[in-house]
Design an enzyme around this catalytic site. Structure first.
Site, PDB file in Angstrom:
ATOM      1  N   GLY A 111      51.897  36.123  30.203  1.00 53.39           N
ATOM      2  CA  GLY A 111      52.656  34.919  29.863  1.00 53.39           C
ATOM      3  C   GLY A 111      52.904  34.045  31.077  1.00 53.39           C
ATOM      4  O   GLY A 111      52.260  34.217  32.113  1.00 53.39           O
ATOM      5  N   HIS A 130      45.134  30.499  33.732  1.00 51.49           N
ATOM      6  CA  HIS A 130      44.948  31.254  32.478  1.00 51.49           C
ATOM      7  C   HIS A 130      44.091  30.447  31.495  1.00 51.49           C
ATOM      8  O   HIS A 130      43.212  30.988  30.838  1.00 51.49           O
ATOM      9  CB  HIS A 130      46.295  31.529  31.798  1.00 51.49           C
ATOM     10  CG  HIS A 130      47.207  32.433  32.564  1.00 51.49           C
ATOM     11  ND1 HIS A 130      48.371  31.993  33.130  1.00 51.49           N
ATOM     12  CD2 HIS A 130      47.133  33.756  32.837  1.00 51.49           C
ATOM     13  CE1 HIS A 130      48.988  32.996  33.731  1.00 51.49           C
ATOM     14  NE2 HIS A 130      48.265  34.081  33.569  1.00 51.49           N
ATOM     15  N   LYS A 146      41.411  35.587  41.471  1.00 52.56           N
ATOM     16  CA  LYS A 146      42.593  35.556  42.342  1.00 52.56           C
ATOM     17  C   LYS A 146      43.167  36.969  42.504  1.00 52.56           C
ATOM     18  O   LYS A 146      43.619  37.344  43.569  1.00 52.56           O
ATOM     19  CB  LYS A 146      43.654  34.634  41.743  1.00 52.56           C
ATOM     20  CG  LYS A 146      44.982  34.920  42.343  1.00 52.56           C
ATOM     21  CD  LYS A 146      45.958  33.820  42.255  1.00 52.56           C
ATOM     22  CE  LYS A 146      47.251  34.273  42.832  1.00 52.56           C
ATOM     23  NZ  LYS A 146      47.905  35.307  42.032  1.00 52.56           N
ATOM     24  N   ASP A 147      43.144  37.737  41.408  1.00 51.79           N
ATOM     25  CA  ASP A 147      43.593  39.131  41.486  1.00 51.79           C
ATOM     26  C   ASP A 147      42.348  39.989  41.724  1.00 51.79           C
ATOM     27  O   ASP A 147      41.896  40.733  40.844  1.00 51.79           O
ATOM     28  CB  ASP A 147      44.301  39.521  40.188  1.00 51.79           C
ATOM     29  CG  ASP A 147      45.552  38.696  39.993  1.00 51.79           C
ATOM     30  OD1 ASP A 147      46.437  38.754  40.853  1.00 51.79           O
ATOM     31  OD2 ASP A 147      45.640  37.946  38.994  1.00 51.79           O
ATOM     32  N   MET A 151      46.769  28.965  41.775  1.00 53.18           N
ATOM     33  CA  MET A 151      47.743  28.934  40.672  1.00 53.18           C
ATOM     34  C   MET A 151      48.197  30.354  40.352  1.00 53.18           C
ATOM     35  O   MET A 151      47.394  31.285  40.323  1.00 53.18           O
ATOM     36  CB  MET A 151      47.129  28.286  39.452  1.00 53.18           C
ATOM     37  CG  MET A 151      46.905  26.827  39.714  1.00 53.18           C
ATOM     38  SD  MET A 151      46.877  25.878  38.218  1.00 53.18           S
ATOM     39  CE  MET A 151      46.578  24.271  38.932  1.00 53.18           C
TER      40      MET A 151
HETATM   41  O1  PAF Z   1      46.824  39.815  35.629  1.00 53.13           O
HETATM   42  C1  PAF Z   1      47.733  39.993  34.776  1.00 53.13           C
HETATM   43  O2  PAF Z   1      48.333  39.054  34.269  1.00 53.13           O
HETATM   44  C2  PAF Z   1      48.095  41.417  34.386  1.00 53.13           C
HETATM   45  O3  PAF Z   1      47.989  42.291  35.469  1.00 53.13           O
HETATM   46  C3  PAF Z   1      47.312  41.936  33.170  1.00 53.13           C
HETATM   47  C4  PAF Z   1      45.840  42.047  33.465  1.00 53.13           C
HETATM   48  C5  PAF Z   1      47.537  41.013  31.991  1.00 53.13           C
HETATM   49  C6  PAF Z   1      47.831  43.327  32.776  1.00 53.13           C
HETATM   50  O4  PAF Z   1      49.167  43.316  32.458  1.00 53.13           O
END
Ligand code: PAF
Length: 280
Positions: A29, A35, A147-148, A182
Site C-alpha cells: 500500500g 508501484h 529499487k529493492d 520513489m
Molecule cells: O516490496 C514490498 O512492498 C514488500 O516487501 C512486498 C514484496 C509486497 C512483500 O510484503
C-alpha cells in the site's frame, strides 16, 4: 475492479480463470508512481492484472516503523482502479497468518548480507508472505521493483529453488526529477528534505562514473560516496556496498564495468531509513 478480502473468495476467483494469463504486483500500500509502473508493465504483458495490498507485519522488526507505516487504502484503491487493475486482494493479517502457523520460508545465505545485516528478520518475512501470495494468486508473472534489489534477487532465487512456475519481471526504479527513488517512506519527508535527499542518487552516479572511468578501488569509491551524502546535514550512513549481484559479497578491488555489480546503500535521513541502488 473486483476487491477481494478473504482467501476463500480469492481461491474461488482464481478457480474461474483457466486460460488467461495473470500478472501480479504485491504491495504494502501507500502506492506511488513506482508501484503504478509495475502494474502498467503487468497490464502490457498479461490478460489479467492483479495487485495485493497487505502491510506484512512479519517483515518488520520490533523497533521498526510498522505502526507508523504510511497507509491510505481509499487513495490506493482509486489509483489502481485508474490504471485498470482487474482484481485487488486486500486481506487482513488474520487471513494470511494463523496463530498456530509454524512454517516460514527462510533463506540462509543471501538474506544475511546487506539489508539482512541491518534487518535480520526482514527477508524471511518478505519471502514467507510472497510465497503465500504466490500460492493463492497463482500468477503467471509477478512484478518487482529494482529499487529493492536484494528482495528482487531473493525472490528470483526462491522461485528457482522452490520451482514456482512464475516468471519474475524486474522493473526499473522510478525516480523523482532530482533522482530520489520513489518509496512509500518518502512520505515521512517534507518537500525540503525530499529535495535534499538528492545526494543519495548523486552518490550513486558518482560511483558509476568512477567505475566507468576505470577506478578499481572500492574503498576509494565508497569514501567519495560517503562524503557526498554526509555533505547534507541530517544524514547517517547505515551501509554503502559495492557487491557482486550473484553472491552479494563485497568486491574489494578489481571492480570492472564487465562484472555484474550492485552499488547499494542504506542511509538514515532524520531517522527515516532510505535505500537505493544502481546495477552496473
Ligand atoms: O516490496 C514490498 O512492498 C514488500 O516487501 C512486498 C514484496 C509486497 C512483500 O510484503
Amino acid at each position: 475492479m473486483i476487491i477481494i478480502k478473504t482467501v476463500h473468495e480469492l481461491l474461488k476467483w482464481r478457480s474461474l480463470i483457466t486460460t488467461k494469463s495473470i500478472g501480479f504486483t504485491p504491495t504494502m500500500g501507500a502506492l506511488h508512481d513506482g508501484h503504478l509502473s509495475l502494474i502498467q508493465q503487468s497490464k502490457k504483458q498479461c490478460d489479467i492484472s492483479c495487485v495485493s495490498i497487505f502491510l506484512n507485519p512479519l517483515q518488520f522488526g520490533e523497533n521498526e516503523d510498522l505502526d507508523s507505516y504510511p497507509q491510505n487504502i481509499n487513495e490506493d484503491i482509486k489509483k489502481i482502479e485508474q490504471v485498470g487493475v482487474d482484481m485487488a486482494f486486500i486481506p487482513t493479517a488474520d487471513e494470511i497468518y494463523n496463530k498456530q502457523d509454524s512454517f516460514m520460508v527462510t533463506e540462509n545465505i543471501l538474506s544475511t548480507r546487506l539489508e539482512g545485516e541491518s534487518r535480520p528478520h526482514f527477508f524471511n518475512g518478505v519471502l514467507t508472505v510472497v510465497a503465500k501470495l504466490f500460492n493463492l494468486v497463482q500468477p503467471h508473472s509477478a512484478y518487482f521493483g529494482m529499487k529493492d534489489a536484494q528482495q528482487l534477487i531473493l525472490i528470483q532465487k526462491m522461485v528457482q529453488n522452490m520451482k514456482y512456475p512464475i516468471t519474475i519481471i524486474p522493473c526499473e526504479t522510478i525516480r523523482e526529477k532530482n533522482g530520489l527513488a520513489m518509496s512509500s517512506r518518502n512520505q515521512y519527508l517534507n518537500q525540503t528534505q525530499r529535495n535534499n535527499a538528492k545526494v543519495i542518487y548523486s552518490a550513486l552516479m558518482y560511483a558509476k562514473e568512477l567505475i566507468i572511468g576505470g577506478e578499481k578501488d572500492s574503498q576509494k569509491i565508497k569514501e567519495g560516496m560517503k562524503k557526498i551524502i554526509l555533505s547534507m546535514p541530517g544524514f547517517k550512513i547505515d551501509y554503502i556496498s559495492i557487491a557482486d549481484t550473484n553472491t552479494l559479497l563485497e568486491i574489494e578491488d578489481n571492480i570492472s564495468i564487465n562484472k555484474e555489480t550492485l552499488i547499494s546503500l542504506a542511509v538514515f535521513f532524520n531517522d527515516v531509513r532510505l535505500i537505493d541502488n544502481i546495477w552496473i
